[in-house]
Write a protein that holds these residues in place. Sequence first.
Motif, short mmCIF file in Angstrom:
data_model
loop_
_atom_site.label_atom_id
_atom_site.label_comp_id
_atom_site.label_asym_id
_atom_site.label_seq_id
_atom_site.Cartn_x
_atom_site.Cartn_y
_atom_site.Cartn_z
N ALA A 15 0.83 -1.21 0.00
CA ALA A 15 0.00 0.00 0.00
C ALA A 15 0.86 1.26 0.00
O ALA A 15 0.55 2.25 -0.68
N LEU A 16 1.96 1.24 0.75
CA LEU A 16 2.88 2.37 0.74
C LEU A 16 3.56 2.51 -0.62
O LEU A 16 3.73 3.63 -1.13
N GLY A 74 9.24 1.42 10.04
CA GLY A 74 8.21 2.45 9.92
C GLY A 74 8.81 3.83 9.78
O GLY A 74 8.37 4.64 8.95
N ALA A 75 9.82 4.13 10.59
CA ALA A 75 10.47 5.44 10.51
C ALA A 75 11.09 5.68 9.15
O ALA A 75 10.99 6.77 8.58
N ALA A 76 11.75 4.65 8.60
CA ALA A 76 12.38 4.79 7.29
C ALA A 76 11.35 5.07 6.20
O ALA A 76 11.56 5.92 5.32
N LEU A 77 10.21 4.38 6.25
CA LEU A 77 9.20 4.58 5.22
C LEU A 77 8.47 5.91 5.40
O LEU A 77 8.08 6.55 4.41
N LEU A 78 8.29 6.36 6.63
CA LEU A 78 7.74 7.70 6.83
C LEU A 78 8.67 8.75 6.24
O LEU A 78 8.22 9.75 5.67
N ASP A 79 9.98 8.53 6.35
CA ASP A 79 10.94 9.45 5.75
C ASP A 79 10.82 9.46 4.23
O ASP A 79 10.95 10.51 3.59
N HIS A 80 10.59 8.28 3.63
CA HIS A 80 10.41 8.22 2.18
C HIS A 80 9.16 9.00 1.76
O HIS A 80 9.17 9.70 0.74
N LEU A 81 8.08 8.87 2.53
CA LEU A 81 6.88 9.65 2.21
C LEU A 81 7.17 11.14 2.31
O LEU A 81 6.74 11.93 1.46
#
Length: 219
Positions: free
Chosen positions: A135-136, A161-168
């Motif tokens: 989904a991300l 989670g932190a890494a993917l929030l940074d990508h967003l």
Amino acid sequence: MTPPLVALTDQTLGWGGQAVLRGVTLRIEAGERIVLLGRSGVGKSTLLATLHDRMALRTALVPQDHGLVGSLSVFHNIWMGVLDDHGTAQNLRCLLWPRRAERARVEDTLDIVGLSGMGRRRVAQLSGGQRQRVALGRALLRGGAVVLGDEPVTALDPAQGAALLDHLGARFKTSILALHDVDQALRVATRIVGLRAGGIAVDAPAGDLTEADLLALYR
């Protein structure tokens, strides 16, 4: 003055004829990184859905239920993010015979979300965390001016989670994310909107708030 992306003034929000939030006044400016906090069921999803419906710009959405089609492959679920960029004939062709360039584009996204080489696997075969990554990935492939996410990293460990929030954050100029993790919220947000007792209880720059301020939303 630049107009806001969305402006709500003393709105009652809900679904199925039932009010969930009352007296909502909220103005969203381009470039903000907003995190919504509050207990489960307090109305974060309702507020996100309203903001999504009223956005005039291209937006990407990471819904809480992921919104995936289990019988289709990871590739096709991620490609859904750009279906409206193409005509019906091209989309049907891609469903049956994706081109090398299309597969490469999705594979680049799979690398980002940690699912390299899994494009051909059916989504029904994936774990909950892997589905959340799909989904991300769909949102990242879609791109746009704004990303809205409803608990977009809850199935991942804190570091992932932190890494993917940074990508967003790197992909989208503006983000509106419903989270539960107070530490994550303080790290990624420029502004935090806290919901409690059917309305907005906190609306302030993240730098002006403490962990104690935010934990009070859950008492």
